[in-house]
Design an enzyme around this catalytic site. Structure first.
Site, PDB file in Angstrom:
ATOM      1  N   TYR A 126       0.836  -1.195   0.000  1.00 58.75           N
ATOM      2  CA  TYR A 126       0.000   0.000   0.000  1.00 58.75           C
ATOM      3  C   TYR A 126       0.879   1.256   0.000  1.00 58.75           C
ATOM      4  CZ  TYR A 126      -4.068  -2.892   1.282  1.00 58.75           C
ATOM      5  OH  TYR A 126      -5.075  -3.824   1.315  1.00 58.75           O
TER       6      TYR A 126
ATOM      7  N   LEU B 194     -19.013   1.843  -5.576  1.00 61.19           N
ATOM      8  CA  LEU B 194     -20.316   1.784  -6.246  1.00 61.19           C
ATOM      9  C   LEU B 194     -21.469   1.948  -5.263  1.00 61.19           C
ATOM     10  CD1 LEU B 194     -20.185  -0.991  -9.017  1.00 61.19           C
ATOM     11  CD2 LEU B 194     -20.682   1.435  -9.300  1.00 61.19           C
ATOM     12  N   LEU B 195     -21.283   1.441  -4.036  1.00 63.06           N
ATOM     13  CA  LEU B 195     -22.365   1.485  -3.059  1.00 63.06           C
ATOM     14  C   LEU B 195     -22.338   2.752  -2.201  1.00 63.06           C
ATOM     15  CD1 LEU B 195     -22.451  -2.281  -2.068  1.00 63.06           C
ATOM     16  CD2 LEU B 195     -24.032  -1.022  -3.549  1.00 63.06           C
TER      17      LEU B 195
ATOM     18  N   SER C 289     -13.711  -4.206   0.676  1.00 65.27           N
ATOM     19  CA  SER C 289     -14.581  -3.506  -0.262  1.00 65.27           C
ATOM     20  C   SER C 289     -16.066  -3.789  -0.044  1.00 65.27           C
ATOM     21  CB  SER C 289     -14.200  -3.828  -1.710  1.00 65.27           C
ATOM     22  OG  SER C 289     -14.719  -2.862  -2.589  1.00 65.27           O
ATOM     23  N   PRO C 290     -16.574  -3.647   1.190  1.00 60.08           N
ATOM     24  CA  PRO C 290     -18.013  -3.810   1.400  1.00 60.08           C
ATOM     25  C   PRO C 290     -18.839  -2.743   0.682  1.00 60.08           C
ATOM     26  CG  PRO C 290     -16.976  -2.906   3.360  1.00 60.08           C
ATOM     27  CD  PRO C 290     -15.863  -3.310   2.437  1.00 60.08           C
ATOM     28  N   LEU C 291     -18.178  -1.654   0.261  1.00 59.98           N
ATOM     29  CA  LEU C 291     -18.861  -0.621  -0.518  1.00 59.98           C
ATOM     30  C   LEU C 291     -18.623  -0.801  -2.016  1.00 59.98           C
ATOM     31  CD1 LEU C 291     -18.228   2.558   1.681  1.00 59.98           C
ATOM     32  CD2 LEU C 291     -20.175   0.996   1.693  1.00 59.98           C
ATOM     33  N   ALA C 292     -18.124  -1.983  -2.395  1.00 59.77           N
ATOM     34  CA  ALA C 292     -17.955  -2.332  -3.814  1.00 59.77           C
ATOM     35  C   ALA C 292     -17.115  -1.305  -4.559  1.00 59.77           C
ATOM     36  CB  ALA C 292     -19.305  -2.526  -4.501  1.00 59.77           C
TER      37      ALA C 292
ATOM     38  N   GLY D  23     -23.234   5.470  -4.006  1.00 61.79           N
ATOM     39  CA  GLY D  23     -24.186   6.217  -4.823  1.00 61.79           C
ATOM     40  C   GLY D  23     -23.530   7.254  -5.706  1.00 61.79           C
TER      41      GLY D  23
END
Length: 343
Positions: A55, A212-213, A206-209, A215
């Site tokens: 990273y 993408l999640l 990446s639970p928020l994709a 919005g």
């Protein structure tokens, strides 16, 4: 912040894990600002921090090491190895040669005597899993690592690793770190059941994709100039995923939630998920994520999500997700033309 057992390690970790991929040149280059994010996360009840040697070209580990001065003993610290850390064929991977070098670099950058959770960042089909497990076992016995786990490992490889550990008397994988979100639910088929069988903790990335999640990326509007769009363009422009987002937004609104809070609550609601990795780039982003920590989604909302994205379904791959050689190497899928005929 609710604490959950990290598999059968005896370690308790927060249901949110602070991910640091955005620390450094690929996200937030301000070291002091990143340190404030770490401190705010710890003050907000998070006790679990995940980083990796690759990273920010190892910059993230240095930031984390400085930020944890005086608070190291209160934190379950996880990092990863395997990615390329320089030119040449032997500056990465999962060989004993590289692991014994990589861990010293991470310990130095993190300014710590031990790593709570040391993870294989990606599968390495070219290295015998016994070689990797043997080297990691030695690190545990030396006190440099408390436990080790994997990331992005297919279920069959997890089973193979546990079989080798049992037969060879080696320490075993204690955790798995796969990608998981409303839009990518493939691990529900095999990875999560296998992890449960072996008593492994699961921290999902990446639970928020990949954004993408949140919005921010919509069918009618996708920020073309964003760094993320350059990094995972296929994922962020996948029409199946964008269509699902359009159906999830009114669902979240009806439930009185932001899409972000709905997505995180979905990930942490699964009984086999220990912790969801959040990767804020700014304090404002972190504050918003922490504000949703107490969100509970009821069965009616989860049933509607299942209708939009059925359980065990990946609407499409993530550009940076691991793909096994059986899918990426044509020779693994195609016989020579002289041997293809059935008769």
């Amino acid at each position: 912040m609710r604490m959950r057992p990290l598999g059968r390690t005896g370690i308790e970790v927060s249901a949110y894990c602070l991910g640091t991929m955005m620390f450094g040149p690929n996200g937030n280059p301000d070291h002091d600002a990143c340190a404030r994010i770490v401190h705010r996360a710890l003050d907000g009840g998070i006790n679990f921090v995940d980083t990796a040697d690759v990273y920010g070209y190892s910059e993230a580990e240095r930031i984390v090491g400085r930020a944890l001065k005086g608070r190291r003993e209160d934190v379950v610290l996880a990092t990863k190895f395997n990615g390329p850390m320089g030119e040449g064929p032997n500056n990465g991977g999962s060989s004993r040669r590289w692991i014994t070098k990589a861990v010293e670099g991470s310990l130095r950058r993190l300014d710590t005597d031990y790593i709570d959770l040391y993870q294989i960042h990606h599968p390495d089909p070219g290295t015998d899993i016994e070689e990797t497990l043997s080297a990691l076992t030695d690190l545990v016995r030396a006190g440099k690592v408390r436990a080790f786990g994997s990331s992005n490992l297919p279920a069959s490889d997890i089973v193979s690793a546990h079989w080798v550990s049992e037969r060879r008397g080696l320490h075993r994988l204690r955790t798995e770190q796969p990608t998981y979100s409303v839009l990518n639910r493939g691990i529900e088929r095999e990875v999560l059941p296998v992890a449960r069988h072996f008593g492994m903790g699961v921290l999902v990335w990446s639970p928020l994709a990949m954004g993408l999640l949140t919005g921010r990326y919509r069918q009618a509007h996708a920020p073309s100039g964003s760094a993320r769009m350059r990094w995972v363009p296929a994922h962020l422009t996948d029409p199946r995923k964008l269509d699902a987002v359009e159906r999830l937004i009114p669902l979240a609104e009806h439930a009185g939630l932001s899409l972000t809070h709905l997505a995180l609550a979905f990930a942490t609601a699964h009984p086999d998920v220990t912790s969801a990795i959040i990767g804020p780039r700014t304090l404002d982003q972190l504050d918003d994520l922490l504000a949703g920590a107490s969100t509970v989604v009821d069965d009616e909302v989860l049933d509607r999500i299942d209708e939009i994205v059925p359980p065990g379904t990946d609407l499409g791959p993530v550009d940076v997700a691991y793909q096994p050689p059986s899918l990426t190497v044509p020779d693994r899928r195609r016989r020579p033309t002289t041997e293809r005929a059935a008769a």
